[in-house]
Motif scaffolding. Structure first.
Motif, PDB file in Angstrom:
ATOM      1  N   ILE A  15       1.014  -1.094   0.074  1.00 31.68           N
ATOM      2  CA  ILE A  15      -0.010   0.094  -0.036  1.00 31.68           C
ATOM      3  C   ILE A  15       0.907   1.237  -0.036  1.00 31.68           C
ATOM      4  O   ILE A  15       1.746   1.250   0.907  1.00 31.68           O
ATOM      5  N   ILE A  16       0.543   2.158  -0.991  1.00 30.41           N
ATOM      6  CA  ILE A  16       1.436   3.406  -0.882  1.00 30.41           C
ATOM      7  C   ILE A  16       0.566   4.479  -0.161  1.00 30.41           C
ATOM      8  O   ILE A  16      -0.483   4.846  -0.380  1.00 30.41           O
ATOM      9  N   ARG A  17       1.312   4.863   0.783  1.00 28.49           N
ATOM     10  CA  ARG A  17       0.700   6.032   1.900  1.00 28.49           C
ATOM     11  C   ARG A  17       1.072   7.321   1.058  1.00 28.49           C
ATOM     12  O   ARG A  17       2.017   7.455   0.440  1.00 28.49           O
ATOM     13  N   PHE A  18       0.270   8.137   1.328  1.00 30.50           N
ATOM     14  CA  PHE A  18       0.173   9.684   1.032  1.00 30.50           C
ATOM     15  C   PHE A  18       1.623   9.929   1.659  1.00 30.50           C
ATOM     16  O   PHE A  18       2.292  10.749   0.998  1.00 30.50           O
ATOM     17  N   ALA A  19       2.090   9.654   2.827  1.00 31.62           N
ATOM     18  CA  ALA A  19       3.359  10.003   3.532  1.00 31.62           C
ATOM     19  C   ALA A  19       4.412   9.607   2.682  1.00 31.62           C
ATOM     20  O   ALA A  19       5.580  10.218   3.021  1.00 31.62           O
ATOM     21  N   ASP A  20       4.374   8.448   1.731  1.00 34.00           N
ATOM     22  CA  ASP A  20       5.532   8.177   1.134  1.00 34.00           C
ATOM     23  C   ASP A  20       5.884   8.900  -0.047  1.00 34.00           C
ATOM     24  O   ASP A  20       6.860   8.781  -0.575  1.00 34.00           O
ATOM     25  N   MET A  21       5.169   9.896  -0.397  1.00 35.12           N
ATOM     26  CA  MET A  21       5.350  10.865  -1.401  1.00 35.12           C
ATOM     27  C   MET A  21       6.555  11.962  -1.210  1.00 35.12           C
ATOM     28  O   MET A  21       6.732  12.217  -0.190  1.00 35.12           O
ATOM     29  N   ASP A  22       7.263  12.241  -2.391  1.00 36.51           N
ATOM     30  CA  ASP A  22       8.189  13.419  -2.068  1.00 36.51           C
ATOM     31  C   ASP A  22       7.533  14.541  -2.934  1.00 36.51           C
ATOM     32  O   ASP A  22       6.350  14.485  -3.228  1.00 36.51           O
ATOM     33  N   ALA A  23       8.157  15.629  -2.884  1.00 38.05           N
ATOM     34  CA  ALA A  23       7.881  17.027  -3.362  1.00 38.05           C
ATOM     35  C   ALA A  23       7.301  16.764  -4.774  1.00 38.05           C
ATOM     36  O   ALA A  23       6.650  17.673  -5.329  1.00 38.05           O
ATOM     37  N   ALA A  24       8.050  15.976  -5.462  1.00 39.05           N
ATOM     38  CA  ALA A  24       7.690  15.681  -7.021  1.00 39.05           C
ATOM     39  C   ALA A  24       6.272  14.993  -7.185  1.00 39.05           C
ATOM     40  O   ALA A  24       5.896  14.797  -8.434  1.00 39.05           O
ATOM     41  N   GLY A  25       6.093  14.599  -6.252  1.00 39.64           N
ATOM     42  CA  GLY A  25       4.731  13.520  -6.254  1.00 39.64           C
ATOM     43  C   GLY A  25       4.912  12.373  -6.453  1.00 39.64           C
ATOM     44  O   GLY A  25       4.034  11.294  -6.799  1.00 39.64           O
ATOM     45  N   HIS A  26       6.097  11.707  -6.295  1.00 36.16           N
ATOM     46  CA  HIS A  26       6.569  10.310  -6.684  1.00 36.16           C
ATOM     47  C   HIS A  26       6.754   9.786  -5.278  1.00 36.16           C
ATOM     48  O   HIS A  26       7.174  10.143  -4.139  1.00 36.16           O
ATOM     49  N   VAL A  27       6.951   8.282  -5.314  1.00 37.09           N
ATOM     50  CA  VAL A  27       7.293   7.760  -4.049  1.00 37.09           C
ATOM     51  C   VAL A  27       8.896   7.872  -3.753  1.00 37.09           C
ATOM     52  O   VAL A  27       9.673   7.930  -4.571  1.00 37.09           O
ATOM     53  N   ASN A  28       9.079   8.334  -2.532  1.00 35.14           N
ATOM     54  CA  ASN A  28      10.392   8.701  -2.113  1.00 35.14           C
ATOM     55  C   ASN A  28      11.379   7.565  -2.353  1.00 35.14           C
ATOM     56  O   ASN A  28      11.038   6.346  -1.636  1.00 35.14           O
ATOM     57  N   ASN A  29      12.482   7.716  -2.588  1.00 39.40           N
ATOM     58  CA  ASN A  29      13.550   6.650  -3.054  1.00 39.40           C
ATOM     59  C   ASN A  29      13.613   5.902  -1.688  1.00 39.40           C
ATOM     60  O   ASN A  29      13.829   4.621  -1.556  1.00 39.40           O
ATOM     61  N   ALA A  30      13.566   6.455  -0.445  1.00 45.13           N
ATOM     62  CA  ALA A  30      14.013   5.698   0.737  1.00 45.13           C
ATOM     63  C   ALA A  30      12.779   4.767   1.107  1.00 45.13           C
ATOM     64  O   ALA A  30      13.126   3.743   1.691  1.00 45.13           O
ATOM     65  N   LYS A  31      11.689   5.150   0.812  1.00 47.59           N
ATOM     66  CA  LYS A  31      10.674   4.314   0.871  1.00 47.59           C
ATOM     67  C   LYS A  31      10.621   2.877   0.318  1.00 47.59           C
ATOM     68  O   LYS A  31      10.014   1.898   0.886  1.00 47.59           O
ATOM     69  N   TYR A  32      11.161   2.790  -0.641  1.00 46.27           N
ATOM     70  CA  TYR A  32      11.327   1.498  -1.586  1.00 46.27           C
ATOM     71  C   TYR A  32      12.018   0.419  -0.535  1.00 46.27           C
ATOM     72  O   TYR A  32      11.672  -0.645  -0.563  1.00 46.27           O
ATOM     73  N   LEU A  33      12.807   0.743   0.253  1.00 49.16           N
ATOM     74  CA  LEU A  33      13.579   0.051   1.336  1.00 49.16           C
ATOM     75  C   LEU A  33      12.573  -0.656   2.280  1.00 49.16           C
ATOM     76  O   LEU A  33      12.492  -1.886   2.625  1.00 49.16           O
ATOM     77  N   THR A  34      11.591   0.086   2.707  1.00 49.95           N
ATOM     78  CA  THR A  34      10.560  -0.189   3.615  1.00 49.95           C
ATOM     79  C   THR A  34       9.724  -1.168   2.942  1.00 49.95           C
ATOM     80  O   THR A  34       9.073  -2.184   3.424  1.00 49.95           O
ATOM     81  N   TYR A  35       9.115  -0.908   1.789  1.00 43.25           N
ATOM     82  CA  TYR A  35       8.447  -2.012   0.867  1.00 43.25           C
ATOM     83  C   TYR A  35       9.088  -3.222   0.701  1.00 43.25           C
ATOM     84  O   TYR A  35       8.553  -4.082   0.854  1.00 43.25           O
ATOM     85  N   PHE A  36      10.410  -3.329   0.221  1.00 39.98           N
ATOM     86  CA  PHE A  36      11.078  -4.435   0.297  1.00 39.98           C
ATOM     87  C   PHE A  36      11.266  -5.279   1.584  1.00 39.98           C
ATOM     88  O   PHE A  36      10.999  -6.366   1.671  1.00 39.98           O
ATOM     89  N   GLU A  37      11.583  -4.463   2.879  1.00 39.50           N
ATOM     90  CA  GLU A  37      11.649  -5.139   4.221  1.00 39.50           C
ATOM     91  C   GLU A  37      10.154  -5.917   4.178  1.00 39.50           C
ATOM     92  O   GLU A  37      10.169  -6.828   4.929  1.00 39.50           O
ATOM     93  N   GLU A  38       9.204  -5.039   4.126  1.00 38.37           N
ATOM     94  CA  GLU A  38       8.021  -5.541   4.383  1.00 38.37           C
ATOM     95  C   GLU A  38       7.476  -6.868   3.516  1.00 38.37           C
ATOM     96  O   GLU A  38       7.347  -7.943   4.230  1.00 38.37           O
ATOM     97  N   ALA A  39       7.982  -6.951   2.310  1.00 40.67           N
ATOM     98  CA  ALA A  39       7.779  -8.199   1.612  1.00 40.67           C
ATOM     99  C   ALA A  39       8.702  -9.190   2.041  1.00 40.67           C
ATOM    100  O   ALA A  39       8.053 -10.463   2.069  1.00 40.67           O
ATOM    101  N   ARG A  40       9.935  -8.994   2.291  1.00 40.97           N
ATOM    102  CA  ARG A  40      11.050 -10.061   2.728  1.00 40.97           C
ATOM    103  C   ARG A  40      10.404 -10.795   4.119  1.00 40.97           C
ATOM    104  O   ARG A  40      10.457 -11.999   4.269  1.00 40.97           O
ATOM    105  N   PHE A  41       9.705  -9.824   5.024  1.00 39.48           N
ATOM    106  CA  PHE A  41       9.308 -10.439   6.310  1.00 39.48           C
ATOM    107  C   PHE A  41       7.960 -11.046   5.846  1.00 39.48           C
ATOM    108  O   PHE A  41       7.819 -12.185   6.585  1.00 39.48           O
TER     109      PHE A  41
END
Length: 148
Positions: A15-41
């Motif tokens: 789930i992409i949260r609104f808080a995951d966005m950067d100023a350009a309206g894209h998912v912030n690059n640091a959030k991807y690590l959280t997505y991958f961690e969630e999937a690994r667990f």
């Protein structure tokens, strides 16, 4: 190398949260690590049944390839599989896809080196035999480089 989604059995919705966005309206690059961690667990819980308090794992390295941007409202899925198993470390491949009426489009890939770890002794340890066996069986021996 292009990833073949047919090589992956495990996948989970992200789930992409609104808080995951950067100023350009894209998912912030640091959030991807959280997505991958969630999937690994999710993978470890479902495939190996590991109790993370007993079987510690630390990340030794992550390599991310950002191919296409993700934005709020995108329906994304993360595919996960083990691609290499050594004595105390193993590689996990992640593929983030965006789902639409046209199908699945690969947006991001990531390889993470995970290390089996004893937190009390503060050192790496061999991968638990049962977890090793389950990962190999689940992700198919022919698709995993076993370096032991």
């Amino acid at each position: 190398m292009a990833e073949k989604l047919s090589d992956y059995k495990f996948k989970t919705d992200i789930i992409i949260r609104f808080a995951d966005m950067d100023a350009a309206g894209h998912v912030n690059n640091a959030k991807y690590l959280t997505y991958f961690e969630e999937a690994r667990f999710g993978y470890w819980h479902e495939v190996t049944g590991w109790n993370m308090k007993e079987n510690g794992i630390v990340v030794g390295r992550s390599e991310i390839n950002y191919l296409k941007p993700l934005t709020f409202g995108d329906h994304i899925v993360c595919y996960v599989r083990v691609t290499r198993i050594g004595n105390s470390s193993f590689d996990v491949m992640h593929v983030l896809v965006k789902r639409s009426d046209k199908g699945e489009e690969i947006c991001t890939t990531c390889k993470t080196v995970c290390i089996s770890y004893d937190y009390a002794a503060n050192k790496s340890i061999p991968i638990p035999k049962e977890g090793r066996k389950k990962m190999i069986e689940y992700d198919e021996p022919g698709l995993i480089l076993n370096t032991n």
